[in-house]
Design an enzyme around this catalytic site. Sequence first.
Site, PDB file in Angstrom:
ATOM      1  N   ASP A   9       0.878  -1.153   0.000  1.00  0.00           N
ATOM      2  CA  ASP A   9       0.000   0.000   0.000  1.00  0.00           C
ATOM      3  C   ASP A   9       0.935   1.228   0.000  1.00  0.00           C
ATOM      4  O   ASP A   9       2.110   1.111   0.369  1.00  0.00           O
ATOM      5  CB  ASP A   9      -0.860  -0.041   1.268  1.00  0.00           C
ATOM      6  N   LEU A  10       0.433   2.373  -0.441  1.00  0.00           N
ATOM      7  CA  LEU A  10       1.307   3.560  -0.514  1.00  0.00           C
ATOM      8  C   LEU A  10       1.149   4.474   0.715  1.00  0.00           C
ATOM      9  O   LEU A  10       2.077   4.626   1.519  1.00  0.00           O
ATOM     10  CB  LEU A  10       0.996   4.339  -1.799  1.00  0.00           C
ATOM     11  N   ASP A  11      -0.066   5.044   0.857  1.00  0.00           N
ATOM     12  CA  ASP A  11      -0.311   6.010   1.943  1.00  0.00           C
ATOM     13  C   ASP A  11      -0.230   5.320   3.303  1.00  0.00           C
ATOM     14  O   ASP A  11      -1.002   4.396   3.582  1.00  0.00           O
ATOM     15  CB  ASP A  11      -1.717   6.620   1.783  1.00  0.00           C
ATOM     16  N   THR A  17       1.502  10.066   4.082  1.00  0.00           N
ATOM     17  CA  THR A  17       0.621  11.061   3.469  1.00  0.00           C
ATOM     18  C   THR A  17      -0.700  11.194   4.225  1.00  0.00           C
ATOM     19  O   THR A  17      -1.480  12.098   3.932  1.00  0.00           O
ATOM     20  CB  THR A  17       0.324  10.666   2.009  1.00  0.00           C
ATOM     21  N   LYS A  45      -8.770   5.999   6.624  1.00  0.00           N
ATOM     22  CA  LYS A  45      -7.547   5.353   6.125  1.00  0.00           C
ATOM     23  C   LYS A  45      -7.870   4.188   5.198  1.00  0.00           C
ATOM     24  O   LYS A  45      -8.631   3.299   5.564  1.00  0.00           O
ATOM     25  CB  LYS A  45      -6.671   4.894   7.286  1.00  0.00           C
ATOM     26  N   SER A 115      -2.495   0.560  -4.390  1.00  0.00           N
ATOM     27  CA  SER A 115      -3.051   1.703  -3.644  1.00  0.00           C
ATOM     28  C   SER A 115      -4.388   2.169  -4.214  1.00  0.00           C
ATOM     29  O   SER A 115      -4.598   2.119  -5.426  1.00  0.00           O
ATOM     30  CB  SER A 115      -2.057   2.863  -3.701  1.00  0.00           C
ATOM     31  N   ALA A 116      -5.229   2.675  -3.329  1.00  0.00           N
ATOM     32  CA  ALA A 116      -6.521   3.237  -3.755  1.00  0.00           C
ATOM     33  C   ALA A 116      -6.349   4.635  -4.339  1.00  0.00           C
ATOM     34  O   ALA A 116      -7.264   5.163  -4.966  1.00  0.00           O
ATOM     35  CB  ALA A 116      -7.451   3.318  -2.549  1.00  0.00           C
ATOM     36  N   LYS A 146     -10.947  -0.897  -1.690  1.00  0.00           N
ATOM     37  CA  LYS A 146     -10.718  -1.782  -0.555  1.00  0.00           C
ATOM     38  C   LYS A 146     -11.880  -1.593   0.436  1.00  0.00           C
ATOM     39  O   LYS A 146     -12.347  -0.464   0.569  1.00  0.00           O
ATOM     40  CB  LYS A 146      -9.396  -1.420   0.160  1.00  0.00           C
ATOM     41  N   GLU A 170       0.183  -3.344   4.692  1.00  0.00           N
ATOM     42  CA  GLU A 170      -0.970  -2.441   4.827  1.00  0.00           C
ATOM     43  C   GLU A 170      -1.010  -1.744   6.182  1.00  0.00           C
ATOM     44  O   GLU A 170      -0.676  -2.345   7.191  1.00  0.00           O
ATOM     45  CB  GLU A 170      -2.259  -3.267   4.715  1.00  0.00           C
ATOM     46  N   ASP A 171      -1.472  -0.493   6.193  1.00  0.00           N
ATOM     47  CA  ASP A 171      -1.632   0.219   7.470  1.00  0.00           C
ATOM     48  C   ASP A 171      -3.101   0.402   7.821  1.00  0.00           C
ATOM     49  O   ASP A 171      -3.398   1.007   8.856  1.00  0.00           O
ATOM     50  CB  ASP A 171      -0.971   1.606   7.403  1.00  0.00           C
TER      51      ASP A 171
HETATM   52  C1  BG6 Z   1      -5.762   5.743   0.256  1.00  0.00           C
HETATM   53  C2  BG6 Z   1      -5.765   6.625   1.490  1.00  0.00           C
HETATM   54  O1  BG6 Z   1      -4.486   5.235   0.037  1.00  0.00           O
HETATM   55  O2  BG6 Z   1      -6.163   6.491  -0.889  1.00  0.00           O
HETATM   56  C3  BG6 Z   1      -7.128   7.287   1.661  1.00  0.00           C
HETATM   57  O3  BG6 Z   1      -5.458   5.849   2.624  1.00  0.00           O
HETATM   58  C4  BG6 Z   1      -7.508   8.038   0.388  1.00  0.00           C
HETATM   59  O4  BG6 Z   1      -7.066   8.167   2.766  1.00  0.00           O
HETATM   60  C5  BG6 Z   1      -7.464   7.070  -0.806  1.00  0.00           C
HETATM   61  O5  BG6 Z   1      -8.804   8.579   0.503  1.00  0.00           O
HETATM   62  C6  BG6 Z   1      -7.793   7.767  -2.123  1.00  0.00           C
HETATM   63  O6  BG6 Z   1      -6.789   8.695  -2.391  1.00  0.00           O
HETATM   64  P1  BG6 Z   1      -6.844   9.879  -3.448  1.00  0.00           P
HETATM   65  O7  BG6 Z   1      -5.440  10.421  -3.424  1.00  0.00           O
HETATM   66  O8  BG6 Z   1      -7.183   9.261  -4.768  1.00  0.00           O
HETATM   67  O9  BG6 Z   1      -7.875  10.839  -2.992  1.00  0.00           O
HETATM   68 MG    MG Z   2      -2.713   3.134   3.617  1.00  0.00          MG
END
Ligand code: BG6
Ligand code: MG
Length: 215
Positions: A9-11, A17, A45, A115-116, A146, A170-171
């Site tokens: 996962d990224l964030d 972030t 999250k 990542s989402a 997710k 994953e966090d």
């Molecule tokens: C996830 C974050 O990685 O991405 C969420 O944990 C975030 O907080 C989601 O809402 C979507 O991200 P973005 O950058 O497309 O708004």
């Molecule tokens: Mg995350």
Amino acid sequence: MRPKACIFDLDGVIVDTAKYHYLAWKRLAKELGFEFTEKDNERLKGVSRMASLEILLSVGGIQIDDASVKEQLADKKNTWYVEYISQMTKDEILPGVEDFLKMLKENGIKIAIGSASKNTMTILNRIGIKDIFDAIIDGTKITKAKPDPEVFLKAAQELNVRPEECCVFEDAVAGIEAAKAAGMKVIGVGDPSILKGADKVIQSFVGQGIELIEF
Ligand code: BG6
Ligand code: MG
């Protein structure tokens, strides 16, 4: 058993972030006339942008039925978020992450991002580690957020490995559920009392070796 691939996962796993997402959502809440706390933010999250907005509105007790108004609010939040992340530097890669990624590559393990976020490429370009990944599946390539396993299954497919040969980092609770639903091993990054569904939980990548991904 040692997995053939690791999906990150990224964030909150590669970079912190979550603080920028929080700042931007808090700013939107303020404009809408209510406070949005750090505790409320935990619920966002791993959750997609639009689903995050729904949670934020429910916290503020605000009901909006017009989809285009919701789009505008989400866009506003994203514009602020993009402003914050456009200032990010390589120093914001979380401690131990780069060494851990290199160690995996040296051991012949494939690595991917799952990542989402639709801002994944902006962040990876800012922090300069895009090229190390064998595959990048982000919010622009998936239709189901997710805890649906789509993002991780797509990453496995692109890496040419079976889901059971993958380990996810994953966090977020939603991300752990997604990895489990994909039939993958999952290592939580953060607080073990929150990340209960994970096979293992680490606080950070500092000093972690290949044995971490042996099950
Ligand atoms: C996830 C974050 O990685 O991405 C969420 O944990 C975030 O907080 C989601 O809402 C979507 O991200 P973005 O950058 O497309 O708004
Ligand atoms: Mg995350």
